[in-house]
Design a protein around this motif. Structure first.
Motif, PDB file in Angstrom:
ATOM      1  N   ALA A 183      -2.192   0.116   9.973  1.00  0.00           N
ATOM      2  CA  ALA A 183      -2.512  -0.801  11.071  1.00  0.00           C
ATOM      3  C   ALA A 183      -4.016  -0.979  11.211  1.00  0.00           C
ATOM      4  O   ALA A 183      -4.510  -2.078  11.491  1.00  0.00           O
ATOM      5  CB  ALA A 183      -1.917  -0.278  12.381  1.00  0.00           C
ATOM      6  N   ALA A 184      -4.764   0.083  10.987  1.00  0.00           N
ATOM      7  CA  ALA A 184      -6.218   0.010  11.129  1.00  0.00           C
ATOM      8  C   ALA A 184      -6.873  -0.686   9.954  1.00  0.00           C
ATOM      9  O   ALA A 184      -7.886  -1.376  10.104  1.00  0.00           O
ATOM     10  CB  ALA A 184      -6.799   1.420  11.274  1.00  0.00           C
ATOM     11  N   SER A 189       0.816  -1.219   0.000  1.00  0.00           N
ATOM     12  CA  SER A 189       0.000   0.000   0.000  1.00  0.00           C
ATOM     13  C   SER A 189       0.848   1.267   0.000  1.00  0.00           C
ATOM     14  O   SER A 189       0.320   2.369  -0.110  1.00  0.00           O
ATOM     15  CB  SER A 189      -0.938   0.014   1.209  1.00  0.00           C
ATOM     16  OG  SER A 189      -0.213  -0.057   2.413  1.00  0.00           O
ATOM     17  N   ASP A 190       2.174   1.110   0.128  1.00  0.00           N
ATOM     18  CA  ASP A 190       3.067   2.266   0.093  1.00  0.00           C
ATOM     19  C   ASP A 190       3.461   2.650  -1.334  1.00  0.00           C
ATOM     20  O   ASP A 190       4.058   3.710  -1.534  1.00  0.00           O
ATOM     21  CB  ASP A 190       4.359   1.980   0.875  1.00  0.00           C
ATOM     22  CG  ASP A 190       4.149   1.972   2.374  1.00  0.00           C
ATOM     23  OD1 ASP A 190       3.365   2.797   2.869  1.00  0.00           O
ATOM     24  OD2 ASP A 190       4.765   1.127   3.048  1.00  0.00           O
ATOM     25  N   GLU A 191       3.148   1.804  -2.332  1.00  0.00           N
ATOM     26  CA  GLU A 191       3.721   1.999  -3.662  1.00  0.00           C
ATOM     27  C   GLU A 191       3.411   3.367  -4.257  1.00  0.00           C
ATOM     28  O   GLU A 191       4.301   4.058  -4.745  1.00  0.00           O
ATOM     29  CB  GLU A 191       3.261   0.882  -4.609  1.00  0.00           C
ATOM     30  CG  GLU A 191       3.961  -0.433  -4.362  1.00  0.00           C
ATOM     31  CD  GLU A 191       3.686  -1.462  -5.435  1.00  0.00           C
ATOM     32  OE1 GLU A 191       3.406  -1.069  -6.586  1.00  0.00           O
ATOM     33  OE2 GLU A 191       3.742  -2.668  -5.130  1.00  0.00           O
ATOM     34  N   SER A 228      -6.779  -3.370   2.423  1.00  0.00           N
ATOM     35  CA  SER A 228      -7.894  -2.497   2.771  1.00  0.00           C
ATOM     36  C   SER A 228      -8.164  -1.413   1.748  1.00  0.00           C
ATOM     37  O   SER A 228      -9.088  -0.639   1.892  1.00  0.00           O
ATOM     38  CB  SER A 228      -7.590  -1.827   4.125  1.00  0.00           C
ATOM     39  OG  SER A 228      -6.422  -1.037   4.003  1.00  0.00           O
ATOM     40  N   GLY A 229      -7.325  -1.337   0.702  1.00  0.00           N
ATOM     41  CA  GLY A 229      -7.495  -0.273  -0.274  1.00  0.00           C
ATOM     42  C   GLY A 229      -7.082   1.083   0.260  1.00  0.00           C
ATOM     43  O   GLY A 229      -7.604   2.106  -0.174  1.00  0.00           O
ATOM     44  N   HIS A 264       2.221   9.083  12.731  1.00  0.00           N
ATOM     45  CA  HIS A 264       0.859   9.399  13.149  1.00  0.00           C
ATOM     46  C   HIS A 264      -0.189   9.218  12.051  1.00  0.00           C
ATOM     47  O   HIS A 264      -1.387   9.189  12.358  1.00  0.00           O
ATOM     48  CB  HIS A 264       0.799  10.842  13.667  1.00  0.00           C
ATOM     49  CG  HIS A 264       1.611  11.058  14.903  1.00  0.00           C
ATOM     50  ND1 HIS A 264       1.256  10.536  16.131  1.00  0.00           N
ATOM     51  CD2 HIS A 264       2.787  11.727  15.102  1.00  0.00           C
ATOM     52  CE1 HIS A 264       2.156  10.877  17.030  1.00  0.00           C
ATOM     53  NE2 HIS A 264       3.097  11.598  16.430  1.00  0.00           N
ATOM     54  N   VAL A 265       0.244   9.108  10.800  1.00  0.00           N
ATOM     55  CA  VAL A 265      -0.722   8.964   9.705  1.00  0.00           C
ATOM     56  C   VAL A 265      -0.550   7.631   8.992  1.00  0.00           C
ATOM     57  O   VAL A 265      -1.440   6.779   9.009  1.00  0.00           O
ATOM     58  CB  VAL A 265      -0.595  10.140   8.702  1.00  0.00           C
ATOM     59  CG1 VAL A 265      -1.605   9.978   7.567  1.00  0.00           C
ATOM     60  CG2 VAL A 265      -0.799  11.469   9.411  1.00  0.00           C
TER      61      VAL A 265
END
Length: 233
Positions: A185-186, A75-77, A191-192, A178-179
């Motif tokens: 994690a959530a 998801s970091d890509e 999760s998209g 913080h973001v």
């Protein structure tokens, strides 16, 4: 299924030398030896395909290694792409910058050595710079033409660059802790969250730019006023 290096190269759509290069950089694990031959398995092919996919997205080998080692999430890509690639396809060589700006190439090299002119990929054999650097050079020329000595202007720029570097790194750490980490994690791995994370980062980047410019301009005006008052005194 196992492959000799020539077979793996054909299956992965790369040259044999490329596979050896990736091995040397630690991106591909060593093959299994059988007599005179080295044999690669299907995991090597999957990893090779992933490396090519990430390279096509413009990531450096250092960033690719972090993805492969699980240090960066899938998801970091998009977020990583946004901060490791130029915002525009318009890029210039140092010689292009010199011709377009009118600033001599040796001065630009001095700016690069001092960290004031930063190429998109510092490790590239022929580094290129964002076309937006022309605007910054133009602003610097105006100050020189107004009478500020170049050496003193460069010293001021270096001082500002050091201060800005410290502030920027602290801001990145805050965003990461913080973001980014909280959202991932959530949301979990599937999760998209990727587009939402990129959109949020882009918005915060714009907001930070406005905040920094506003604060610097107010501080500059206040410093000028105080200088005038001291002079009168």
């Amino acid at each position: 299924m196992e492959y000799r290096i020539e077979q793996l190269a054909r299956a992965g759509g790369v040259a044999v030398d490329t596979i050896r290069f990736y091995q040397g950089k630690g991106l591909l694990s060593a093959p299994r030896r059988q007599g005179r031959y080295t044999l690669y398995d299907h995991d090597h092919l999957i990893r090779l395909t992933r490396i090519r996919e990430l390279q096509q997205r413009g990531f450096t080998l250092t960033v690719i290694r972090r993805f492969l080692n699980g240090e960066l999430e899938p998801s970091d890509e998009s977020l990583v792409a946004a901060v490791t690639r130029p915002q525009s396809n318009d890029t210039l060589t140092l010689e292009d910058l010199s011709r377009s700006s009118g600033v001599a190439a040796p001065i630009l090299r001095e700016l690069q050595r001092g960290g004031l002119l930063v190429p998109i990929d510092p490790s590239a054999k022929h580094p290129r710079f964002p076309a937006g650097d022309l605007t910054a050079l133009s602003a610097g020329l105006k100050l020189v033409e107004a009478g500020i000595p170049l050496g003193e202007l460069l010293e001021l720029a270096r001082s500002h660059a050091l201060s800005a570097e410290t502030t920027a790194r602290q801001a990145v750490e805050l965003f990461d802790r913080h973001v980014r980490e909280r959202m991932q994690a959530a949301g979990g791995p599937a999760s998209g969250v990727e587009p939402e994370l990129l959109e949020l980062f882009t918005g915060l980047l714009d907001a930070a730019g406005v905040l920094v410019r506003h604060h610097f301009e107010r501080t500059l005006v206040r410093a000028a006023r105080e200088h005038i008052e001291r002079s009168e005194a």
